[in-house]
Design a protein around this motif. Structure first.
Motif, PDB file in Angstrom:
ATOM      1  N   LEU A 138      53.792  41.742  42.684  1.00 38.09           N
ATOM      2  CA  LEU A 138      52.215  41.237  42.566  1.00 38.09           C
ATOM      3  C   LEU A 138      52.091  40.184  41.899  1.00 38.09           C
ATOM      4  O   LEU A 138      51.536  39.667  40.851  1.00 38.09           O
ATOM      5  CB  LEU A 138      51.384  42.475  41.795  1.00 38.09           C
ATOM      6  CG  LEU A 138      49.982  42.460  41.485  1.00 38.09           C
ATOM      7  CD1 LEU A 138      49.504  42.600  43.016  1.00 38.09           C
ATOM      8  CD2 LEU A 138      49.661  43.618  40.866  1.00 38.09           C
ATOM      9  N   THR A 139      52.072  39.070  42.956  1.00 38.21           N
ATOM     10  CA  THR A 139      51.911  37.738  42.403  1.00 38.21           C
ATOM     11  C   THR A 139      51.292  36.711  43.520  1.00 38.21           C
ATOM     12  O   THR A 139      51.174  37.707  44.925  1.00 38.21           O
ATOM     13  CB  THR A 139      53.234  36.771  42.313  1.00 38.21           C
ATOM     14  OG1 THR A 139      54.107  37.069  43.310  1.00 38.21           O
ATOM     15  CG2 THR A 139      53.989  37.634  41.050  1.00 38.21           C
ATOM     16  N   SER A 140      50.931  35.772  43.292  1.00 36.54           N
ATOM     17  CA  SER A 140      50.127  35.025  44.542  1.00 36.54           C
ATOM     18  C   SER A 140      50.940  34.021  45.128  1.00 36.54           C
ATOM     19  O   SER A 140      52.040  33.461  44.335  1.00 36.54           O
ATOM     20  CB  SER A 140      49.036  33.932  43.813  1.00 36.54           C
ATOM     21  OG  SER A 140      49.325  33.145  42.997  1.00 36.54           O
ATOM     22  N   LEU A 183      46.969  46.038  40.428  1.00 29.17           N
ATOM     23  CA  LEU A 183      47.400  46.859  41.276  1.00 29.17           C
ATOM     24  C   LEU A 183      47.152  46.531  42.593  1.00 29.17           C
ATOM     25  O   LEU A 183      46.183  45.858  42.765  1.00 29.17           O
ATOM     26  CB  LEU A 183      47.076  48.327  41.176  1.00 29.17           C
ATOM     27  CG  LEU A 183      47.420  49.372  42.144  1.00 29.17           C
ATOM     28  CD1 LEU A 183      48.855  49.714  41.953  1.00 29.17           C
ATOM     29  CD2 LEU A 183      46.593  50.544  42.144  1.00 29.17           C
ATOM     30  N   ALA A 184      48.166  46.640  43.736  1.00 37.46           N
ATOM     31  CA  ALA A 184      47.632  46.088  45.017  1.00 37.46           C
ATOM     32  C   ALA A 184      48.408  47.201  45.961  1.00 37.46           C
ATOM     33  O   ALA A 184      49.284  47.673  45.908  1.00 37.46           O
ATOM     34  CB  ALA A 184      47.980  44.572  45.379  1.00 37.46           C
ATOM     35  N   ARG A 185      47.785  47.302  47.194  1.00 43.03           N
ATOM     36  CA  ARG A 185      48.109  47.974  48.320  1.00 43.03           C
ATOM     37  C   ARG A 185      48.380  47.099  49.304  1.00 43.03           C
ATOM     38  O   ARG A 185      47.621  46.066  49.640  1.00 43.03           O
ATOM     39  CB  ARG A 185      47.099  49.143  48.791  1.00 43.03           C
ATOM     40  CG  ARG A 185      47.446  49.716  49.999  1.00 43.03           C
ATOM     41  CD  ARG A 185      46.334  50.852  50.404  1.00 43.03           C
ATOM     42  NE  ARG A 185      45.246  50.216  50.876  1.00 43.03           N
ATOM     43  CZ  ARG A 185      43.961  50.297  50.234  1.00 43.03           C
ATOM     44  NH1 ARG A 185      43.997  51.048  49.005  1.00 43.03           N
ATOM     45  NH2 ARG A 185      42.983  49.658  50.636  1.00 43.03           N
ATOM     46  N   GLN A 186      49.679  46.937  49.975  1.00 43.62           N
ATOM     47  CA  GLN A 186      50.145  45.699  50.622  1.00 43.62           C
ATOM     48  C   GLN A 186      50.648  46.370  52.156  1.00 43.62           C
ATOM     49  O   GLN A 186      51.677  47.046  52.058  1.00 43.62           O
ATOM     50  CB  GLN A 186      51.102  45.096  49.949  1.00 43.62           C
ATOM     51  CG  GLN A 186      51.645  43.613  50.749  1.00 43.62           C
ATOM     52  CD  GLN A 186      52.197  42.833  49.695  1.00 43.62           C
ATOM     53  OE1 GLN A 186      51.593  41.992  48.878  1.00 43.62           O
ATOM     54  NE2 GLN A 186      53.464  42.821  49.717  1.00 43.62           N
ATOM     55  N   GLY A 227      40.381  49.547  38.038  1.00 39.93           N
ATOM     56  CA  GLY A 227      40.728  50.195  39.490  1.00 39.93           C
ATOM     57  C   GLY A 227      39.594  49.615  40.407  1.00 39.93           C
ATOM     58  O   GLY A 227      39.659  50.064  41.619  1.00 39.93           O
ATOM     59  N   ARG A 228      38.866  48.639  40.178  1.00 41.74           N
ATOM     60  CA  ARG A 228      37.805  48.152  41.164  1.00 41.74           C
ATOM     61  C   ARG A 228      38.664  47.435  42.063  1.00 41.74           C
ATOM     62  O   ARG A 228      39.411  46.346  41.644  1.00 41.74           O
ATOM     63  CB  ARG A 228      36.840  47.329  40.552  1.00 41.74           C
ATOM     64  CG  ARG A 228      35.740  46.520  41.400  1.00 41.74           C
ATOM     65  CD  ARG A 228      34.797  45.728  40.655  1.00 41.74           C
ATOM     66  NE  ARG A 228      35.556  44.917  39.826  1.00 41.74           N
ATOM     67  CZ  ARG A 228      34.696  43.607  39.422  1.00 41.74           C
ATOM     68  NH1 ARG A 228      33.681  43.703  39.444  1.00 41.74           N
ATOM     69  NH2 ARG A 228      35.500  42.830  38.690  1.00 41.74           N
TER      70      ARG A 228
END
Length: 243
Positions: free
Chosen positions: A89-91, A181-184, A219-220
């Motif tokens: 979870l990084t850019s 958090l991310a969905r990828q 969670g937004r």
């Protein structure tokens, strides 16, 4: 050049993998530079007291990553170091800066618009809500690497000039928005003619793709991105565990 390698023969990590990691590390740190001739497989196996199949498999692992190339009549050589990125979870900007790749950004588009159905669904917004749509070309050491399209709620979107000097996640952090958090989704497709022109590839060249929806501490959903990367210069790196 003879590479200095320390193998832990008591470790459960296979010897071929330890050797492959050592070779890869030497290339990434510059100990082995593009164009360098790599040690003969037989000589390396003998020097490290390894079997030839073990040594061959280690070298092939690094060849498969695009860091070494076998040339008939020449031997094995180090090639240009592609950008690799762990699936974390990084850019991309932060990852490139951390590894000394000197990231720069061309801002291709920055506009306020109504979210279309797909973007609204990803960001959990009403279809009439406005978002900021951003399109950028990311370079590493001056070379085109990725095309990135991102969509953010207007109220948290960075200003256009910020995005030419800093990464998106860095700009969000400065506004108190922390990505938790991310969905990828990772995939692949062929480059269109406009994409190929911007990335310095031929039309139809393979591209890696990533679509990511990121969420903050509450969670937004705060960002949806759709990116494509030059497969010739970029790959994702994952580590898997058996649970």
């Amino acid at each position: 050049m003879n590479l200095s390698v320390e193998l832990d023969r008591s470790s459960p990590v296979p010897l071929y993998y330890q050797l492959a990691q050592a070779i890869e590390g030497a290339i990434r740190t510059g100990e082995l530079a593009p164009g360098d001739r790599f040690e003969n497989e037989l000589a390396l196996a003998k020097r490290l007291s390894l079997s030839r199949p073990t040594t061959r498999r280690a070298i092939q692992e690094v060849v498969d990553k695009g860091l070494l190339v076998r040339k008939r009549g020449v031997g094995t050589q180090v090639v240009q170091n592609p950008v690799h990125r762990r699936v974390e979870l990084t850019s991309l900007f932060d990852d490139l800066a951390r590894t000394g790749k000197s990231p720069t950004t061309d801002l291709l588009e920055y506009r306020v618009c109504n979210a279309d159905d797909d973007v609204a669904a990803e960001l959990n917004l009403g279809a009439d809500r406005e978002v900021v749509a951003i399109r950028r070309l990311r370079r590493a050491e001056g070379e085109p690497l990725a095309l990135m399209a991102n969509y953010l709620p207007v109220e948290i979107a960075p200003d256009a000039d910020e995005l030419e000097s800093a990464g998106l996640y860095q700009s969000l952090r400065s506004r108190g928005v922390n990505i938790r958090l991310a969905r990828q989704r990772i995939g692949a497709r062929s480059a269109t003619k406009p994409e190929a022109k911007l990335l310095g590839e031929r039309a139809g060249a393979p591209l890696l793709t990533m679509a990511r929806t990121a969420f903050d501490d509450s969670g937004r959903a705060v960002e949806f991105g759709s990116h494509c990367y030059r497969a010739s210069r970029y790959y994702f790196d994952t580590t898997l565990f058996n649970r």
